[in-house]
Every structure is written in structure tokens, then in C-alpha cells.
Design an enzyme around this catalytic site. Structure first.
Site: not given
Ligand code: SAH
Ligand code: SF4
Length: 383
Positions: A95, A108, A115, A119, A122, A353
Site C-alpha cells: 500500500e 508514504c 517484513c 515487531c 506491527c 501506519c
């Protein structure tokens, strides 16, 4: 030749394009012309590139293409925030989010599908790692968004005789979407160079931000290769807590990270590093954490950006109450640290975010949990 076999020009930065054109016997200025057609004017039809020689256009048509990843969904918020979901194949999606403000427009963008850093706060981290994006897929997000926003601005001018509708141009780019940009270094580097190239997007180094969870050796490489503004996802003031919140800390602990940030400052376009600090209820948001943070901040010129956590069910974590965020910020401010709290935007579309969608299957689950997470929060220091 199928599109897949052609060279996608969105993936070539200035030197790479000059080399390609050189192999065909063309002069470097041809590459500059081509960059301007592709990135500044957003043209993807070689026939429209009228100042290029006919023969050169023929070569381009035969061997090259210009295409961004396909958009599978687009959303607009009432406050002007826009979000695009790009299909990058094999059930992977990434995105991009555009946030208009009075004096600037920030895009952004994502650097990886998924990933590896994982974390626990996230949702990208929860999806695991699918693959690195190519330069063409990274720049394709900017190329596409710029065209879409320009088309909108043009339509608004036609429909608005008074001409009051502002142009929604992209003045800043932040690599704060999905993925860890410094773990996809080479592709990100080419993309950054295109963002800065005067013949492409012509953004200043201060207006391009790489956000990293702290890949120390790559921070050093970025300093040498392409020093843009740097944001570091700190999230914890000591190693014990950061080991849990940002697992990469086990490899590159805080002392090493702070040293790398200090080395970076010698090359950085700004004289501070932005520390992002996510506010997690009862986890990292006490007065004691703030005091520890102040001690850490004495070692480096930095600013703090406190990010209200955008919750999602699997995380089992909660956002700090806003009164707590304010008090925490005040402790830092009283110690002389420049501290901002990230604004929430576009709360009618889900583009939070750290919660950007990884794959199509995951989108379904995200849609189901929409009411919990309809917040967008991307904010950058003013240049
Ligand atoms: N991998 C890079 C860049 C992408 S994440 C990094 O970690 O810096 C961009 C920012 O979003 C980071 O500061 C990250 O900590 C934050 N973020 C991740 N998940 C979030 C969530 N659920 N709520 C709010 N911010 C989040
Ligand atoms: Fe990766 Fe950044 Fe999410 Fe951590 S916060 S899992 S580094 S995208």
C-alpha cells in the site's frame, strides 16, 4: 515481446538509463530526456515522446515498457487522504498513502511485501516476509500516485471555475509503508536516487525520509551513498525492552544504533535524527521510560515523534490513553527535547501506519476489523 520480458524503465535510475541508452549508441542527454518524459510528465506511451528520434522511439517500443504495479483498490478519505493497494503478484499486495496538508503533500510508500523484523506491534510484521520490491515497484508507487493526483487536480480545475481547488502535489516522500527499507537496500537506493534526480522527481534530500528499525551497517552505507532524512523507530529506551519490541535490536543494540545515528549526522541533510516512538499502554509509556529516554537523547541530536499505537487484534497491545501521551510528551519537552505527537488523519479509511495490508487474504481480515483501526497516522517533521 511480452511486458514481462521488456525492461521496465521505472526501475532504471539516471546512470542505469544512461548506460542502457549508451549501449544503443545514444548520448547521455537522451537518457535525461527520457527520464523527464517518464517521471516528470508521467508519459508511458513512447509515441508521445515527440522530441526523441523516431528510430530511438522504435527501439524503446520494442524493448521497453513503463508500468507501475496494478492498483487493485483505491480509497479516499473525506479529509483528502488517499490510499492505493498495489497488486505485486502471487497474492501479495502493498500500500501507499497520500496525506495532503496545507503546505505540503506527503506520500508514504512501501519497500517490501511483508517484513522479516517482526515487531509485535506491527501488522506487516505479522504477515511474515514475502519478498523485496523491485525499484520499479517502489518508484511505481510514486509514479502512479503523482499521475493520479495530477489528473485529479486537472479535473478539479475544469470543474471549479474559481480555481480554488489546490493542486495535490507530492512534496515529500516517506518510506514508512510496509517493509524495512534498509533490508532491501539496493532497490531502495536506486529508487531514492530517482526521487532526488532533477530530471525525475527533483525532491530535496530533506523531503525524502527513510524510516528504519535500525539496520546499523546499512545506515552507514546510506550515509555514504545517498544521505536523505533519517527516521529511526526507537520505541524503547533500553535494550531489554527494545529486544522485545524491535527484535532486530538483539543484533544491533541501542549503543551501536546511537553511534550509527551520530555517524549519519555528519552526512545527513538535517542536523537531527527523528526518533519514532510508538505509545503502547503500560509497555513503554511510563514516566520512568520518559526519563530513560531523556538520558539516551543526551547522546545524539534528535527529535521525537510519538506515535499513538494503531491497534489490531493479534497484537494484544493497547494504545496509551491520550492524557498519558500528553504527559509523556511534556516530560520530554520539559527536558528540552523537541517532541511532536503524530496526528491522526483519514479516519474513515483504513490506512493506519504499521497496519498496511500484505496480501489479499489478509485484506479480508482487515476489512472485518475495520472499526478498531480506522485511523491514519503519518506525520513528518517540517522541513
Ligand atoms: N520498517 C520501517 C519502516 C516501516 S514501519 C520501520 O520500522 O521504521 C513505519 C513506522 O510505522 C514505524 O515507526 C513503525 O514503528 C510504525 N508502526 C508500525 N506498526 C504500527 C502500529 N500498529 N501503530 C502505529 N505505528 C506503527
Ligand atoms: Fe517491519 Fe517496520 Fe513493521 Fe517492524 S515496524 S515489522 S521493521 S515494517
Amino acid at each position: 515481446m511480452s511486458n514481462a520480458e521488456r525492461i521496465n524503465l521505472l526501475g532504471l535510475d539516471g546512470p542505469a538509463l544512461t548506460e542502457l541508452v549508451g549501449q544503443w549508441g545514444g548520448k547521455p542527454f537522451r537518457a535525461r530526456q527520457l527520464l523527464r518524459w517518464v517521471h516528470q510528465r508521467g508519459v508511458n506511451d513512447f509515441d508521445l515522446m515527440t522530441d526523441l528520434a523516431r528510430e530511438f522511439r522504435g527501439q524503446l517500443t520494442e524493448r521497453c515498457s513503463i508500468h507501475a504495479p496494478e492498483v487493485s483498490m483505491e480509497q479516499r478519505s473525506a479529509d483528502g487522504t488517499r490510499k492505493w493497494l498495489f497488486d505485486v503478484g502471487q497474492n501479495n499486495a502493498v500500500e501507499s498513502v497520500f496525506i495532503p496538508e496545507d503546505d505540503r503533500g506527503t506520500l508514504c510508500i512501501s519497500s517490501q511485501a511483508g517484513c522479516t523484523v517482526a515487531c509485535p506491534f506491527c501488522s506487516t510484521g505479522y504477515q511474515g516476509f514475502n519478498r523485496n520490491l523491485t525499484t520499479a515497484e517502489i518508484i511505481g508507487q510514486l509514479w502512479f500516485a503523482r499521475r493520479a493526483l495530477q489528473a485529479d487536480a486537472q479535473a478539479a480545475r475544469i470543474g471549479n471555475a474559481s480555481g480554488n481547488e489546490p493542486d495535490r502535489v507530492i512534496t515529500n516522500v516517506v518510506m514508512m509503508g510496509m517493509g524495512e527499507p534498509l533490508l532491501n537496500y539496493d532497490q531502495v537506493l536506486h529508487a531514492l536516487r530517482l526521487m532526488l534526480d532533477d530530471n525525475a522527481y527533483g525532491l530535496s534530500r530533506r523531503r525524502v525520509t527513510v524510516s528504519t528499525s535500525g539496520v546499523v551497517p546499512m545506515i552507514d552505507r546510506l550515509a555514504r551513498d545517498c544521505p536523505v532524512a533519517l527516521a529511526v523507530s526507537l520505541h524503547a529506551p533500553n535494550d531489554a525492552l527494545r529486544d522485545r519490541l524491535v527484535p532486530l535490536n538483539r543484533k544491533y543494540p541501542l549503543a551501536e544504533l546511537i553511534s550509527a545515528c551520530n555517524r549519519y549526522l555528519e552526512f545527513a541533510p538535517r542536523d537531527f535524527i527523528t526518533f519514532e516512538y510508538i505509545m503502547l499502554d503500560g509497555v513503554n509509556d511510563t514516566d520512568e521510560h520518559a526519563r530513560e529516554l531523556i538520558a539516551l537523547a543526551r547522546q545524539i541530536r534528535c527529535k521525537f515523534n510519538l506515535i499513538p499505537f494503531n491497534p489490531f487484534p493479534q497484537s494484544g497491545l493497547k494504545r496509551s490513553p491520550s492524557a498519558r501521551v500528553r504527559l509523556f510528551a511534556q516530560i520530554l519537552i520539559d527536558a528540552g527535547l523537541v517532541t511532536t505527537v503524530r496526528k491522526t488523519r483519514g479516519d474513515d479509511i483504513a490506512a493506519a501506519c504499521g497496519q498496511l495490508a500484505g496480501d489479499v487474504k489478509d485484506r479480508t481480515r482487515i476489512a472485518e476489523r475495520l472499526p478498531d483501526r480506522a485511523v491514519i497516522a503519518i506525520h513528518q517533521e517540517r522541513p
